[in-house]
Design a protein around this motif. Structure first.
Motif, PDB file in Angstrom:
ATOM      1  N   VAL A 303       0.841  -1.209   0.000  1.00 19.35           N
ATOM      2  CA  VAL A 303       0.000   0.000   0.000  1.00 19.35           C
ATOM      3  C   VAL A 303       0.868   1.248   0.000  1.00 19.35           C
ATOM      4  CG1 VAL A 303      -1.680   1.306   1.362  1.00 19.35           C
ATOM      5  CG2 VAL A 303      -1.944  -1.162   1.091  1.00 19.35           C
ATOM      6  N   SER A 391     -12.350  12.061  -2.816  1.00 14.86           N
ATOM      7  CA  SER A 391     -12.806  10.722  -3.143  1.00 14.86           C
ATOM      8  C   SER A 391     -13.462  10.103  -1.912  1.00 14.86           C
ATOM      9  CB  SER A 391     -11.622   9.864  -3.584  1.00 14.86           C
ATOM     10  OG  SER A 391     -10.718   9.702  -2.506  1.00 14.86           O
ATOM     11  N   LEU A 393     -12.877   7.273  -0.663  1.00 13.73           N
ATOM     12  CA  LEU A 393     -11.850   6.646   0.166  1.00 13.73           C
ATOM     13  C   LEU A 393     -11.160   7.667   1.062  1.00 13.73           C
ATOM     14  CD1 LEU A 393     -10.344   4.045   0.796  1.00 13.73           C
ATOM     15  CD2 LEU A 393      -8.702   4.652  -0.991  1.00 13.73           C
ATOM     16  N   VAL A 437      -9.650  -2.035   5.190  1.00 16.08           N
ATOM     17  CA  VAL A 437      -9.843  -0.921   4.260  1.00 16.08           C
ATOM     18  C   VAL A 437      -8.639  -0.765   3.343  1.00 16.08           C
ATOM     19  CG1 VAL A 437     -10.130   1.588   4.110  1.00 16.08           C
ATOM     20  CG2 VAL A 437     -11.430   0.287   5.796  1.00 16.08           C
ATOM     21  N   TYR A 440      -8.669  -3.635   0.880  1.00 16.82           N
ATOM     22  CA  TYR A 440      -9.726  -3.462  -0.126  1.00 16.82           C
ATOM     23  C   TYR A 440      -9.275  -2.487  -1.212  1.00 16.82           C
ATOM     24  CZ  TYR A 440     -14.248  -2.184  -2.114  1.00 16.82           C
ATOM     25  OH  TYR A 440     -15.285  -1.934  -2.982  1.00 16.82           O
ATOM     26  N   TRP A 441      -8.704  -1.374  -0.797  1.00 22.80           N
ATOM     27  CA  TRP A 441      -8.240  -0.379  -1.774  1.00 22.80           C
ATOM     28  C   TRP A 441      -7.108  -0.945  -2.624  1.00 22.80           C
ATOM     29  CZ3 TRP A 441      -3.532   2.603  -1.815  1.00 22.80           C
ATOM     30  CH2 TRP A 441      -3.534   3.623  -2.762  1.00 22.80           C
ATOM     31  N   ASN A 445      -7.220  -1.718  -6.804  1.00 25.93           N
ATOM     32  CA  ASN A 445      -6.221  -1.156  -7.703  1.00 25.93           C
ATOM     33  C   ASN A 445      -5.482  -2.249  -8.477  1.00 25.93           C
ATOM     34  OD1 ASN A 445      -5.614   1.999  -7.391  1.00 25.93           O
ATOM     35  ND2 ASN A 445      -6.332   1.220  -5.428  1.00 25.93           N
ATOM     36  N   THR A 479     -16.021  -6.479  -2.582  1.00 29.22           N
ATOM     37  CA  THR A 479     -16.768  -6.002  -1.418  1.00 29.22           C
ATOM     38  C   THR A 479     -17.260  -7.156  -0.565  1.00 29.22           C
ATOM     39  OG1 THR A 479     -17.445  -4.020  -2.626  1.00 29.22           O
ATOM     40  CG2 THR A 479     -18.727  -4.612  -0.673  1.00 29.22           C
TER      41      THR A 479
END
Length: 780
Positions: A303, A391, A393, A437, A440-441, A445, A479
């Motif tokens: 990340v 955004s 997010l 979170v 998930y992001w 991507n 999700t």
């Protein structure tokens, strides 16, 4: 080698795989076929009612019982409609045959048939009664189990234990671990001294050395081998495939190889046969610690690199580096929590030891969570206002940062007061939520990057046109997967997650309509498939059909739009039908609201109908030069509600379709691009009008944009107040060049008139002032 010797306890290669697999296994176990008969049901329901009444079973036992109840309820629900249909068929046949009179022999056969039908009807009615009883009893027992589990969870959350500030409890914790390690070493020494254990270990020495050598080799040389074997192959690939392969190699080197090395080392130790009892608890705890630390640190690093790659400077900021370093520490804290949990079920464990271990995790986790949240809340932009767009997010991260500050303070305070269970629960859940979170992001991507990389590799316009549906489908799957992770992070067990999943599949009844996960997925799947088929049809028409026709561009565009609307409309109807959605109740509501909605949406409906008329009749096409009121420009887009016109100032004007149908529209290029141009010219009085006409005619004929047939003309219009007025009237082959043609003709006229000595007059006025007072002053 015996299985009990190896003790191959697969925790998980990653947290995601473990949770998904476990929840899916629980879901499948709940769906096993059961013997649906009265005797089996009476035995099961009696035992279930006794367990619920006594309330002494463990939480896991209650959850397993709940899954069995759900399985019974699902089986009953699946048999309800066939049983009702069987009763209806048998009843109708009995009613039809009961009133007929036949001969004696035929009547005997008829009576036998009626007896069989009555027997079938009796069995079906008995089965329907069993189904009704199963549904009522299972629903009641499930509600009672939920209440019991909720009460237990609430009691544990609010329970207060020994104070972690008492030095005696810290001393007892140290004594516990001292005693544990002393007993472990004694047990390990006895195992090593056992001749039978040594013999068995010697028999398994080959497997042990193989696991150990493989673990060491992968740990120290795995990356070098992978890089030397695969990176030379990248030179033979196109630049488009390199980023994708490099990303895969990076994941393989930084996550898969370390986990594989860790598990091989674990299996090497277990295969010796010396590890059992206390030493097995420690080895399992260390394995869990290693898996969590490797997984969390890998996610934090990925990340962090992704955030840096998306930043404009392509360089990390100081606060981002601080968060990354503290995220690595948080990974160790989460691993420490898992490590301590392995000792909870140890028989020599004491409540005060659990309190101290939990308090250590609470204190460390709260401090680092507070620091991370403060850095995020300080450096992240504020929540958006009217002039600032963020955004979703970014908004979520800002909210989580503020919530994390509150949670960290509360967790440390409550843990210090003795509420270690509740404090540990909310703190670990918050830390896990942040990881979910981030994961998930990162996953979104990765999937989107992979898809667009495949689009670039294949250079397929069809794949590029599917980017929207692909993003939606991947978003839904992602999700759901991370929703399971989120439930697990908040303390829900595999059995509870399986129960939620099963309830989602079973669905809930809303307004007489059953809404279930199956209905939703069928509806969305049909919508996506219909959308893809529509896009495929558009591609086939535009690339393989239209190029071989003589249709103009406007007709092609209108046809593609009509195909899109028809395809999506048919898809919606099929999706509603296959999903089993009953629109009867909605029809009543829509009928009641249609009058009121009609007044509010009459403009929208009018524009929609006008848009359809424009697409079918095509009085205006994309690319036409039109004038609507005071707006003049080129039609760029015709939608069902409005039409976009680009003016010659490069401004886009959105005109409602109703105005195009209600007002007079001048379309310069509807049937053909040929159009007339009129250029007015004035010459001074006294000029040779014949020579002027000859010059103007010559200029008009020589211009390349003027058509030869019909030929241009020059007209002597009138004797003006200041000049003799002429007009050049010429037909242009392309009316889009009207302004440039007019300008060039005017330039040529000015040049030729100057050469011929013909004057172009300008307005002149003689002003006479009549004032007697002024005249008297002048004479005097």
């Amino acid at each position: 080698m015996e299985i009990n010797l190896l003790r191959l306890r697969f925790h998980a290669l990653t947290c995601l795989m473990a949770i998904l697999w476990a929840s899916w296994a629980q879901f499948l176990s709940a769906q096993e076929d059961i013997s649906f008969d009265i005797e089996t049901w009476l035995k099961f329901s009696s035992r279930a009612e006794q367990v619920v009444t006594n309330q002494v079973a463990s939480d896991e036992a209650f959850l397993n019982l709940q899954l069995q109840l759900v399985a019974w309820e699902n089986t009953a629900q699946s048999k309800l409609q066939p049983t009702q249909a069987e009763i209806a068929r048998a009843t109708s046949r009995i009613e039809a045959l009961a009133g007929s009179n036949q001969a004696e022999e035929e009547q005997s056969r008829l009576n036998r048939l009626l007896n069989e039908l009555n027997g079938t009807l009796s069995d079906a009615e008995m089965r329907l009664g069993l189904i009704t009883d199963v549904q009522q009893v299972t629903n009641a027992l499930i509600d009672e189990i939920n209440n019991i589990l909720a009460t237990r969870s609430r009691d544990r959350l609010y329970s207060i234990g020994p104070s972690p500030l008492n030095p005696v409890h810290w001393q007892e914790t140290l004594l516990f671990f001292g005693s544990f390690f002393n007993d472990m070493f004694v047990s390990l020494s006895q195992s090593l001294e056992s001749q039978a254990q040594r013999t068995q270990a010697w028999q398994n020495i080959g497997v042990t050395l193989l696991f150990l050598a493989s673990s060491i080799f992968i740990m120290f040389f795995g990356r070098q081998v992978v890089n030397k074997a695969i990176f030379p192959l990248l030179d033979h690939n196109t630049p488009r495939t390199k980023p994708l392969l490099e990303s895969f190699i990076s994941v393989f080197n930084t996550l898969i190889l370390p986990l594989l090395s860790l598990y091989l080392f674990y299996w090497a130790i277990i295969s010796t046969g010396f590890i059992y009892s206390l030493s097995l608890i420690l080895i399992d705890a260390l394995l869990s610690l290693g898996v969590v630390v490797l997984g969390v640190n890998w996610l934090a690093r990925e990340v962090y690199n992704l955030i840096i790659s998306k930043s404009a400077e392509q360089k990390p900021q100081a606060w981002q580096r601080q968060i990354f370093n503290m995220s690595l520490v948080i990974g160790w804290i989460l691993g420490l929590d898992v490590f301590f949990n392995e000792f909870v079920n140890y028989q020599g464990n004491l409540p005060q030891v659990d309190v101290i271990l939990s308090y250590i995790v609470i204190l460390l986790g709260g401090i680092f969570l507070f620091r991370v949240a403060r850095i995020l809340s300080t450096n992240m932009p504020e929540l958006p206002n009217k002039d600032d767009k963020r955004s979703p997010l970014g908004i979520l991260i800002s909210l989580l940062a503020r919530v994390s500050i509150i949670v960290s303070v509360i967790a440390i305070g409550f843990g210090t007061a003795g509420f270690t269970v509740g404090a540990n629960t909310i703190l670990m859940a918050t830390l896990a939520t942040l990881l979910v979170v981030a994961g998930y992001w990162f996953a979104m991507n990765v999937f989107i990057k992979f898809y667009f990389t495949m689009c670039q590799i294949t250079e397929s316009e069809l794949l590029q046109s599917w980017s929207g549906p692909f993003t939606i489908v991947i978003g839904l799957i992602n999700t759901m997967a991370f929703a399971i992770l989120l439930l697990y992070s908040w303390g829900y067990s595999y059995a509870e997650i399986g129960f939620f999943w099963n309830s989602a599949i079973q669905g809930v009844e809303v307004g007489g309509q059953l809404i279930s996960l199956e209905v939703v997925w069928v509806f969305l799947l049909v919508i996506v498939i219909g959308y893809l088929l529509t896009r495929i049809g558009r591609v086939i028409l535009s690339q393989y059909v239209f190029p071989y026709t003589k249709m103009d561009q406007g007709l092609k565009s209108s046809t593609l739009k009509i195909v899109s609307y028809l395809g999506l409309g048919i898809t919606l109807v099929i999706a509603v039908s296959l999903a089993g959605i009953d629109l009867t109740n909605l029809a009543i509501v829509i009928g009641a609201l249609s009058v009121g909605i009609g007044f509010g949406l009459q403009e929208v409906v009018s524009n929609f109908i006008s848009g359809l008329i424009l697409l079918f009749e095509r009085p205006v096409k994309e690319g036409d030069w039109v004038e609507v009121g005071s707006t003049s420009g080129t039609v760029r887009k015709i939608a069902v509600r409005s039409t976009t016109i680009e003016t010659f100032d490069r401004a886009e004007v959105v005109v409602p379709n109703k105005d195009l149908m209600a007002q007079a529209v001048k379309n310069w290029t509807l049937g053909t691009r040929i159009g007339r141009i009129i250029v007015p010219v004035g010459v001074a009085y006294g000029s040779d009008v014949g020579r002027v006409q000859e010059i103007l005619m010559q200029i008009a004929k020589e211009h390349p944009a003027v058509a030869d047939d019909p030929a241009p003309g020059v007209a002597f219009m009138q004797f003006g107040a200041d000049a003799l007025e002429f007009e050049i009237r010429a037909i242009l082959t392309d009316v889009n060049f009207m302004i440039s043609a007019r300008s060039e003709i005017n330039f040529n006229i000015a040049k030729r008139f100057e050469q011929e000595g013909i004057e172009i007059p300008f307005s002149q006025r003689d002003i006479w002032l009549r004032n007697d007072y002024i005249n008297i002053r002048k004479t005097s």
